[in-house]
Design a protein around this motif. Structure first.
Motif, PDB file in Angstrom:
ATOM      1  N   SER A 156      -2.888   4.014   1.118  1.00 58.60           N
ATOM      2  CA  SER A 156      -2.940   3.131   2.287  1.00 58.60           C
ATOM      3  C   SER A 156      -4.336   3.074   2.897  1.00 58.60           C
ATOM      4  N   ARG A 157      -5.110   4.141   2.743  1.00 59.97           N
ATOM      5  CA  ARG A 157      -6.469   4.153   3.291  1.00 59.97           C
ATOM      6  C   ARG A 157      -7.441   3.393   2.396  1.00 59.97           C
ATOM      7  N   LEU A 158      -7.243   3.501   1.081  1.00 58.53           N
ATOM      8  CA  LEU A 158      -8.172   2.869   0.144  1.00 58.53           C
ATOM      9  C   LEU A 158      -7.901   1.383  -0.041  1.00 58.53           C
ATOM     10  N   TRP A 159      -6.624   0.998   0.005  1.00 59.26           N
ATOM     11  CA  TRP A 159      -6.261  -0.400  -0.260  1.00 59.26           C
ATOM     12  C   TRP A 159      -5.715  -1.023   1.012  1.00 59.26           C
ATOM     13  N   THR A 160      -6.606  -1.531   1.833  1.00 57.44           N
ATOM     14  CA  THR A 160      -6.238  -2.160   3.090  1.00 57.44           C
ATOM     15  C   THR A 160      -6.266  -3.670   2.932  1.00 57.44           C
ATOM     16  N   SER A 161      -5.882  -4.370   3.984  1.00 55.96           N
ATOM     17  CA  SER A 161      -5.856  -5.836   3.933  1.00 55.96           C
ATOM     18  C   SER A 161      -7.252  -6.423   3.765  1.00 55.96           C
ATOM     19  N   SER A 162      -8.276  -5.654   4.141  1.00 61.50           N
ATOM     20  CA  SER A 162      -9.650  -6.149   4.014  1.00 61.50           C
ATOM     21  C   SER A 162     -10.296  -5.738   2.694  1.00 61.50           C
ATOM     22  N   SER A 163      -9.598  -4.904   1.914  1.00 57.58           N
ATOM     23  CA  SER A 163     -10.150  -4.459   0.634  1.00 57.58           C
ATOM     24  C   SER A 163     -10.019  -5.567  -0.398  1.00 57.58           C
ATOM     25  N   ARG A 164     -11.024  -5.689  -1.254  1.00 57.04           N
ATOM     26  CA  ARG A 164     -10.999  -6.690  -2.309  1.00 57.04           C
ATOM     27  C   ARG A 164     -11.307  -6.016  -3.643  1.00 57.04           C
ATOM     28  N   PHE A 165     -10.326  -6.043  -4.538  1.00 58.18           N
ATOM     29  CA  PHE A 165     -10.506  -5.464  -5.865  1.00 58.18           C
ATOM     30  C   PHE A 165     -10.159  -6.515  -6.915  1.00 58.18           C
ATOM     31  N   ASP A 166     -10.815  -6.424  -8.063  1.00 59.95           N
ATOM     32  CA  ASP A 166     -10.539  -7.346  -9.158  1.00 59.95           C
ATOM     33  C   ASP A 166      -9.346  -6.895  -9.985  1.00 59.95           C
ATOM     34  N   VAL A 167      -9.032  -5.604  -9.936  1.00 61.14           N
ATOM     35  CA  VAL A 167      -7.862  -5.069 -10.621  1.00 61.14           C
ATOM     36  C   VAL A 167      -7.497  -3.733  -9.980  1.00 61.14           C
ATOM     37  N   VAL A 168      -6.205  -3.448  -9.949  1.00 61.06           N
ATOM     38  CA  VAL A 168      -5.712  -2.157  -9.465  1.00 61.06           C
ATOM     39  C   VAL A 168      -4.963  -1.489 -10.608  1.00 61.06           C
ATOM     40  N   VAL A 169      -5.297  -0.233 -10.867  1.00 63.47           N
ATOM     41  CA  VAL A 169      -4.603   0.560 -11.886  1.00 63.47           C
ATOM     42  C   VAL A 169      -3.851   1.667 -11.160  1.00 63.47           C
ATOM     43  N   TYR A 170      -2.524   1.683 -11.343  1.00 63.74           N
ATOM     44  CA  TYR A 170      -1.680   2.613 -10.583  1.00 63.74           C
ATOM     45  C   TYR A 170      -0.859   3.476 -11.534  1.00 63.74           C
ATOM     46  N   GLU A 171      -0.961   4.780 -11.352  1.00 66.73           N
ATOM     47  CA  GLU A 171      -0.187   5.728 -12.145  1.00 66.73           C
ATOM     48  C   GLU A 171       1.216   5.835 -11.546  1.00 66.73           C
ATOM     49  N   ALA A 172       2.148   5.095 -12.138  1.00 71.10           N
ATOM     50  CA  ALA A 172       3.512   5.022 -11.598  1.00 71.10           C
ATOM     51  C   ALA A 172       4.417   6.032 -12.281  1.00 71.10           C
ATOM     52  N   THR A 173       4.006   7.290 -12.284  1.00 72.09           N
ATOM     53  CA  THR A 173       4.792   8.342 -12.919  1.00 72.09           C
ATOM     54  C   THR A 173       5.147   9.406 -11.893  1.00 72.09           C
ATOM     55  N   GLY A 174       6.218  10.145 -12.169  1.00 72.49           N
ATOM     56  CA  GLY A 174       6.624  11.227 -11.285  1.00 72.49           C
ATOM     57  C   GLY A 174       6.952  10.734  -9.890  1.00 72.49           C
ATOM     58  N   ALA A 175       6.499  11.487  -8.883  1.00 69.68           N
ATOM     59  CA  ALA A 175       6.785  11.151  -7.489  1.00 69.68           C
ATOM     60  C   ALA A 175       6.127   9.848  -7.060  1.00 69.68           C
ATOM     61  N   ALA A 176       5.073   9.442  -7.767  1.00 68.94           N
ATOM     62  CA  ALA A 176       4.354   8.219  -7.397  1.00 68.94           C
ATOM     63  C   ALA A 176       5.200   6.964  -7.595  1.00 68.94           C
ATOM     64  N   ARG A 177       6.288   7.053  -8.368  1.00 68.75           N
ATOM     65  CA  ARG A 177       7.137   5.873  -8.577  1.00 68.75           C
ATOM     66  C   ARG A 177       7.783   5.407  -7.280  1.00 68.75           C
ATOM     67  N   SER A 178       7.901   6.307  -6.314  1.00 66.96           N
ATOM     68  CA  SER A 178       8.539   5.931  -5.049  1.00 66.96           C
ATOM     69  C   SER A 178       7.719   4.902  -4.276  1.00 66.96           C
ATOM     70  N   ALA A 179       6.415   4.854  -4.530  1.00 70.85           N
ATOM     71  CA  ALA A 179       5.551   3.896  -3.832  1.00 70.85           C
ATOM     72  C   ALA A 179       5.283   2.651  -4.663  1.00 70.85           C
TER      73      ALA A 179
END
Length: 229
Positions: free
Chosen positions: A38-61
């Motif tokens: 939530s701190r790194l990816w705010t409404s003002s953040s602009r990225f060309d691609v996001v890579v997210y590790e959706a494994t383990g506990a991180a799947r909840s987000a």
């Protein structure tokens, strides 16, 4: 201008693996763990691609990540365990792709390159047409007779390099430096393996252009040798 990526993962193994991917692609990266999302990816953040590790506990987000990716129209690559692919059951998401947690460096590079292509404007100079083959330099895609060819990232990179440097002979070591990069420590015979795969995938007619120069390396002909006479 270089691309910028956001990488969110709790695994150091994945962090090291994708650091190599981003470095080879020349992508600037902002990295953090799931609890920093939530701190790194705010409404003002602009990225060309996001890579997210959706494994383990991180799947909840994962739902939150997918929603924000859609709202901001940011391409998203989800890292899943091999077993997770069987449980994917949700509507198709544009600008979204998946990769296995044990995927090779080359596969990760190809998938990220394709997602980054959403942010690359198309120009006439972005395409190379050679007989029945079309190489799109912006989207990293190759078609033969209008049909897409399934190439790994390094197969694509090697083919594109040959096509952009016709009628020049390159040694295997030179190709390793120009295509694989100076940080590659494998043997030069890997070039032979990739050339063999490229020839098989583009078909016999186009493969005639890619000549093995005995004792030296490889040469891509601007014209098919038999047609030059």
């Amino acid at each position: 201008m270089s691309h910028k990526a956001l990488f969110i993962a709790d695994s150091l193994d994945h962090a090291h693996h994708f650091h190599q991917v981003f470095m080879r692609l020349g992508v600037d990266v902002c990295a953090g763990s799931t609890n920093q999302l939530s701190r790194l990816w705010t409404s003002s953040s602009r990225f060309d691609v996001v890579v997210y590790e959706a494994t383990g506990a991180a799947r909840s987000a994962l739902g939150v990540v997918e929603h924000q990716a859609q709202e901001s129209e940011t391409p998203l690559l989800e890292i899943l365990t091999p077993g997770d692919f069987q449980s994917i059951n949700r509507p198709f998401m544009e600008r979204c792709d998946y990769v296995s947690s044990n995927a090779s460096l080359e596969e990760c590079m190809m998938r990220i390159s394709r997602l980054l292509a959403y942010h690359v404007p198309q120009h006439e100079g972005d395409e190379l047409r050679i007989d029945s083959m079309l190489i799109n330099l912006a989207t990293y895609q190759v078609c033969v007779n209008g049909m897409p060819i399934d190439l790994t990232y390094l197969e694509y990179a090697l083919l594109a390099f040959f096509a952009k440097h016709p009628n020049q002979t390159f040694s295997r070591d030179a190709l390793l430096q120009r295509v694989w990069g100076f940080d590659y420590y494998g043997g030069s015979r890997t070039v032979d393996v990739h050339v063999r795969r490229i020839r098989a995938k583009i078909g016999p007619d186009l493969a005639q252009r890619l000549e093995t120069v005995r004792g030296v390396g490889y040469l891509w002909h601007a014209e098919i040798p038999n047609a030059q006479a």
